[in-house]
Each structure stands twice: as C-alpha cells, then as structure tokens.
Design a protein around this motif. Structure first.
Motif, short mmCIF file in Angstrom:
data_model
loop_
_atom_site.label_atom_id
_atom_site.label_comp_id
_atom_site.label_asym_id
_atom_site.label_seq_id
_atom_site.Cartn_x
_atom_site.Cartn_y
_atom_site.Cartn_z
N ARG A 427 -8.35 -5.34 0.37
CA ARG A 427 -8.17 -6.63 -0.69
C ARG A 427 -6.78 -6.68 -1.16
NH1 ARG A 427 -12.47 -6.71 -4.95
NH2 ARG A 427 -10.82 -6.26 -6.16
N LEU A 428 -6.18 -7.98 -1.24
CA LEU A 428 -4.98 -8.24 -1.77
C LEU A 428 -4.42 -7.18 -3.00
CD1 LEU A 428 -2.10 -9.37 -1.14
CD2 LEU A 428 -3.00 -11.46 -2.16
N ASP A 429 -5.37 -7.58 -4.15
CA ASP A 429 -5.06 -6.92 -5.30
C ASP A 429 -4.97 -5.44 -5.18
OD1 ASP A 429 -7.97 -7.40 -4.88
OD2 ASP A 429 -8.16 -6.85 -7.14
N GLN A 430 -6.03 -4.97 -4.60
CA GLN A 430 -5.94 -3.25 -4.30
C GLN A 430 -4.81 -2.80 -3.65
OE1 GLN A 430 -9.86 -3.51 -2.22
NE2 GLN A 430 -11.20 -2.99 -4.11
N ALA A 431 -4.35 -3.59 -2.64
CA ALA A 431 -3.18 -3.12 -1.87
C ALA A 431 -2.03 -3.28 -2.51
CB ALA A 431 -3.25 -4.07 -0.49
N VAL A 432 -1.76 -4.25 -3.55
CA VAL A 432 -0.69 -4.28 -4.40
C VAL A 432 -0.74 -3.18 -5.41
CG1 VAL A 432 0.25 -5.92 -6.17
CG2 VAL A 432 -0.30 -6.77 -3.95
N ALA A 433 -1.73 -2.78 -5.85
CA ALA A 433 -1.95 -1.83 -7.04
C ALA A 433 -1.59 -0.64 -6.29
CB ALA A 433 -3.51 -1.83 -7.54
N ALA A 434 -1.86 -0.32 -5.04
CA ALA A 434 -1.56 1.10 -4.36
C ALA A 434 -0.06 1.59 -4.39
CB ALA A 434 -2.06 1.20 -2.98
N THR A 435 0.79 0.65 -4.56
CA THR A 435 2.17 0.82 -4.65
C THR A 435 2.48 1.03 -5.97
OG1 THR A 435 2.69 -1.50 -5.21
CG2 THR A 435 2.67 -1.07 -2.88
N ALA A 436 1.78 1.00 -6.93
CA ALA A 436 2.08 1.45 -8.31
C ALA A 436 2.12 2.93 -8.42
CB ALA A 436 1.34 0.82 -9.30
N ASP A 437 1.18 3.62 -7.56
CA ASP A 437 0.95 5.11 -7.66
C ASP A 437 2.09 5.87 -6.57
OD1 ASP A 437 -1.31 4.49 -9.42
OD2 ASP A 437 -2.50 4.12 -7.47
N LEU A 438 2.98 5.27 -6.02
CA LEU A 438 3.81 5.93 -5.26
C LEU A 438 4.76 6.69 -5.93
CD1 LEU A 438 3.78 3.33 -2.41
CD2 LEU A 438 2.69 5.48 -2.43
N PRO A 439 5.23 7.90 -5.59
CA PRO A 439 6.22 8.46 -6.31
C PRO A 439 7.71 7.70 -6.05
CG PRO A 439 5.64 9.93 -4.84
CD PRO A 439 4.66 8.65 -4.63
N PHE A 440 8.30 7.00 -6.83
CA PHE A 440 9.55 6.46 -6.26
C PHE A 440 10.64 7.32 -6.42
CE2 PHE A 440 9.56 5.16 -10.89
CZ PHE A 440 10.73 5.76 -11.23
N GLY A 441 11.58 7.24 -5.33
CA GLY A 441 12.95 8.04 -5.29
C GLY A 441 14.12 7.21 -5.29
N ALA A 442 15.30 7.63 -4.83
CA ALA A 442 16.45 7.16 -4.71
C ALA A 442 16.44 6.18 -3.83
CB ALA A 442 17.55 8.27 -4.57
N THR A 443 17.24 5.10 -3.95
CA THR A 443 16.84 3.54 -3.01
C THR A 443 17.89 3.93 -1.72
OG1 THR A 443 16.22 2.36 -4.68
CG2 THR A 443 16.91 1.37 -2.67
N ASP A 444 17.18 4.17 -0.40
CA ASP A 444 18.21 4.23 0.72
C ASP A 444 17.55 3.51 1.73
OD1 ASP A 444 19.44 5.03 3.01
OD2 ASP A 444 18.90 7.26 2.63
N CYS A 445 18.08 2.23 1.70
CA CYS A 445 17.53 1.16 2.91
C CYS A 445 17.94 1.47 4.27
CB CYS A 445 17.98 -0.19 2.42
SG CYS A 445 17.16 -0.63 0.79
#
Length: 534
Positions: A427-445
């Motif tokens: 479900r869309l709201d669940q998928a969107v919420a899942a990104t909040a739990d990721l350990p973000f790092g330095a931005t390397d595109c």
C-alpha cells in the motif's frame, strides 16, 4: 607510482571537484545548472514555501522569483503560457506558485506581457481564494492601475451569476481580502438584475429578491436555532458547500450525509477524516460507497484537477486516524483507505508500459528529508518513493534501490545502495513510510550506474529521484553513466526526477540520453515513459 593521470582525469572526477559545465551546489559538490525555464517549471509544480535543506523558504523563493522574472524578460508570452498550462492542466499540487508567478507577470515592464497575464487571470484564478491570493501577491509588485482594476472587474462580470454567488458564500475572506474589498476597487458594471443584486449584497448586505437562490439559502442556514434536518434539506436543494455552514452544524450526521452527496471531489478528499469522525462514513454505509465510486471515476478525478499529491496526503492522514493539527481522531474505514491508494495512481496521466529494464534509485539522504514538496507535510524523500511507485506500477521490469549509509561507517564517509522491498503491491502510504526508516548516508548519485556495472546488471535506463545535492563519491554521475555505456554496449538513459525547486541537476543538458523532469508534476510519469521509448 603517482602520475599526472592519477591526479587529474576527465573520465573519473570526484564529485567534490567540478567538471566542464557544472557549478557548485548547496551541499558543496558539483552539478549541472538548470536553465531558467526548467527552474520556472520546477517552481510552478514544487513551490518553495517549504525551503530546502540548504536554503530557507525566503532565499529559495527569492531565487525562483528572479528566475521567473528572467523568463518573463526573455519571452513574457511564453512564460505566461507556461503558467497557464501548469495551472489548467492540474499538474501542480497547489495553485500558489502559479498565482505568484502570474502576479510577477502582471507587474512586468513589458506591456504585452502584462496584458497577457491579466487576460489569463480567470484561467489561473478560478476560485475566490485564488483571486484573493492574486490580490495579495500583485499588490506587493505594483499599484492598482486601470488595467488591473479592469481585469479583476471582468472576473466578477463574466462568470455565470450562479457560479459567482457560490464563490461569494464559499470563499468569503482569505489573505486579508474580501469580495467587498475587490468589488470596491474594481467597480465592475452590469445590466443583469441578479448580478447587480449580488454585488449589492456583497458590498452592503442588502438581500434583494433578485439575488440568486443559493444566497437566500445561505441566509437561512446561518440563522440562529436551525436544526440539522432543515440544514440538510437546504444543502440538498441548493448545493450549499460546507464552508457556508455554522460550526455548530458540522457535527450533525444528517448535515454531513447531505454534504457527501454534493461535495466536490477535492473537498471530499480533504474532509474524509472529519466525515468519518462525524459518523457519516462507516463500513458498508451509503456514504462510503459514494466515496469509493467517486475515487474510482478517472474522468471525474481528472476533470476536478485533483492532483495525485492531494490523494497521497489524504491517504497518509486518513490511514493514520488523526489530523495533523488539532484533536480530531477517527477510525479509518478500510474500503476508503484502499480507494485512496488506487486513486493516487489513477490521478496521473495514463502511462503505457515501455518494456524497458529500469533501475529506480531513491535519494533518501538527510537533505531529502529536510525538504518538503509544495509546502505540504510531505518530504522530498517520501515524494521520491511515491513517484517511483507510479513508474513501477506501469512497468514489468524494475528494481527499486535506496541511497543509504555504508554499513559500519559514519554517514558522511560511506555511501551505499540498498535494494528496497517496496512496490505497487505494498500500500502506498506503507511504502512511503518505509523510506523513513532507512539509514541515510552521503549523497552519491553515481551509485546506481556503478552498482549495475559491478554486478553485471543490464539496464536500459536509470531513474534517479533526487534534489541533485550530490557531493560524495569518486566519480560524477554523468561519468559513471558514460562508463556504463562503454563497458556494456547499452545506450542506457538517465532520467533525473527533481524534487526540490533549486537550480541543479545531475543530468547533462548536452546529452540527448539524459532528461530532467519535475517531480510530482502530474504529467511526469508519461513524459518519462515517452523519453524511454525514444
């Protein structure tokens, strides 16, 4: 042994150093500068009132206003046409940026541009609230000359009188302005008795017989002591909007059930929580079935210009069971949650699958979490997940990745990619919420291309959802893409979905295999698909 080639290379340059065509971005790395017309498009869709991780709302708005003015100076008629196209096409989550840009156009030095802007006023400012916003913005730019007064007067003189009466009771005051203020400034003339009587009621409060019947119904429903049953009957017979009702009636179940039947799509979506709390929406109720029918009607959603982000925000709020402000709480109806989820995809333009092999990479860095989209409570990180799911929903071959921190290393020293177990089946709201739990790092595109090359993955295109504030990594994204093309023999493409209205992109404008699009533009998924097909 150290050589000059190891110290300087045109094929592998750290992102902390520039390559031809790049400028320094807000994060201290280097990216390509977008042109003013791209900046205009980003501003019209994404706005800047939320600022970004690297710029305050004021600084970002000043930058965007300057870009809008340069577009107006270069080709004012083209700029006004772009403003109208985004507004009328329902491509932006909010009208505010288009209204502000139109006010800038109405104050432009060029007479033809000013005239075009004022002629476009009823096309961009379609409601009373829009008109009040324009009045606030334009007064900050210029004085109330004859042309501006005439344009505002035409807004009141040309609209069908019944529709104008509806606007007068639905949007009575906003931004410190009222219809009375604008009518006294514009002095529109009319020979129609009903319109003249409506102007008289707005300015002097005199309720003549000739006033449209909805105004009489409004006066009745505002009377002291009116009960819910009578108010519900007036709503059904005259189409009164909920804004016309006294606060005391808003808890009446009869009133809310009557409102559901006639409520416009946008208002219905915004009021789902309140209607559920009032008991008008419940499992298997007629109101719930009506909501499901409305949200499943593609033509109705598109005609209402209901932006997908409005549906995503409604889904996120409604599924949570409580409002973002205040004390209102409700028990979500499962059928409505699912209907909102499906409607989100429906509200985008129809997208034909491309059949291409796609790597969808989401920037979930700190800067993406610190930026919001169109002044909403939705972060650029959450928007990235939602936009990726729209593409994934229309395609068969895709892999979704997230830019994360490298395990065991500080966030600012290691960047990695993590495959994400999200997709349209979640479900869309669940998928969107899942990104909040990721350990973000330095931005390397550059990571998506390097990731695919290291693993021998054959991809036709890389779609990166980012604010382009890339700064870490041993190689620029465009260099990583060119290396991938050379070593695999695949003429892979790069699509950059910009989610902040800044001036940067990792896409090289000189490379026809790279495309920069505006995130959360309702037309973006279709544009991406067309580009991938060639």
């Amino acid at each position: 042994m150290m050589t000059y080639a190891t110290l300087a290379s045109l094929r592998r340059t750290p992102q902390s150093e520039p390559i031809p065509g790049t400028v320094r971005n807000g994060a201290g790395g280097h990216a390509f500068a977008v042109d003013d017309w791209t900046r205009l498009a980003r501003f019209l869709v994404l706005g800047s009132e939320g600022g970004s991780y690297y710029a305050s709302p004021r600084a970002l708005t000043v930058e965007n206003a300057a870009a809008v003015q340069r577009c107006l100076a270069e080709d004012g008629l083209r700029a006004v046409a772009a403003i109208v196209a985004v507004s009328e096409g329902g491509r932006a989550p909010k009208q505010d940026p288009a209204i502000f840009a139109l006010a800038l156009a109405a104050a432009a030095p060029d007479l033809a541009t000013r005239r075009a802007a004022l002629q476009a006023l009823p096309r961009v400012c379609r409601t009373g609230t829009h008109l009040f916003q324009f009045a606030e913005a334009v007064e900050a730019m210029r004085g109330w000359g004859r042309g501006l007064r005439r344009a505002v007067g035409a807004w009141y003189a040309v609209a069908p009188v019944e529709a104008l009466a509806f606007q007068a009771i639905k949007y009575r005051a906003r931004q410190g302005w009222t219809h009375r203020d604008l009518l006294r400034l514009a002095h529109p003339e009319t020979e129609e008795p009903a319109r003249r009587a409506l102007f008289d009621w707005i300015c002097r409060g005199r309720l003549a017989e000739e006033v449209p019947t909805i105004v009489h119904a409004f006066a009745q429903v505002q009377a002291d002591g009116i009960d819910g049953a009578v108010a519900a009957a007036l709503i059904r017979s005259h189409g009164l909007p909920w804004e016309a009702l006294p606060t005391g009636l808003m808890k009446s179940r009869a009133v809310n059930e009557a409102l559901i039947e006639r409520m416009p799509v946008g208002a219905l979506v915004r009021q789902l929580g309140r209607l559920t709390a009032a008991g008008a929406l419940a499992p298997f109720s007629e109101g719930t079935e009506h909501v499901r029918t409305v949200l499943a009607d593609r033509e109705r959603l598109l005609k209402a210009r209901l932006h997908p982000m409005a549906l995503l925000l409604a889904l996120k709020t409604y599924a949570s069971g409580h409002g973002q402000r205040g004390q209102l709480a409700w028990e979500p109806v499962a059928a409505i949650v699912e209907a909102l989820n499906a409607a989100f995809y429906t509200a985008f333009r129809a997208v034909e699958p491309t059949g291409r092999r796609l790597v969808l990479a989401l920037d979930v860095s700190g800067s993406m979490a610190g930026s919001t989209v169109a002044g909403s409570g939705l972060t650029a990180r959450e928007a990235a997940a939602a936009m990726a799911l729209v593409t994934a929903a229309s395609e068969e071959r895709w892999q979704i990745l997230g830019f994360t921190a490298e395990e065991g290393r500080p966030w600012n020293q290691g960047a990695a990619l993590t495959p994400l177990a999200i997709g349209p089946s979640l479900r869309l709201d669940q998928a969107v919420a899942a990104t909040a739990d990721l350990p973000f790092g330095a931005t390397d595109c550059s990571l998506p291309m390097r990731w695919a090359l290291e693993r021998g993955i054959e991809a036709d295109a890389f779609v990166v959802y980012t604010d382009s504030e890339t700064w870490a990594g041993p190689v620029h994204p465009v260099q990583a893409l060119r290396e991938y093309r050379e070593k695999t023999g695949i003429r892979a493409k790069l699509v950059v979905v910009g989610l902040v209205s800044n001036g940067f992109s990792i896409a090289d404008p000189a490379d026809s295999g790279m495309l920069d699009v505006v995130g959360f533009d309702a037309a973006a998924p279709a544009v991406i698909a067309d580009f991938l097909r060639g």
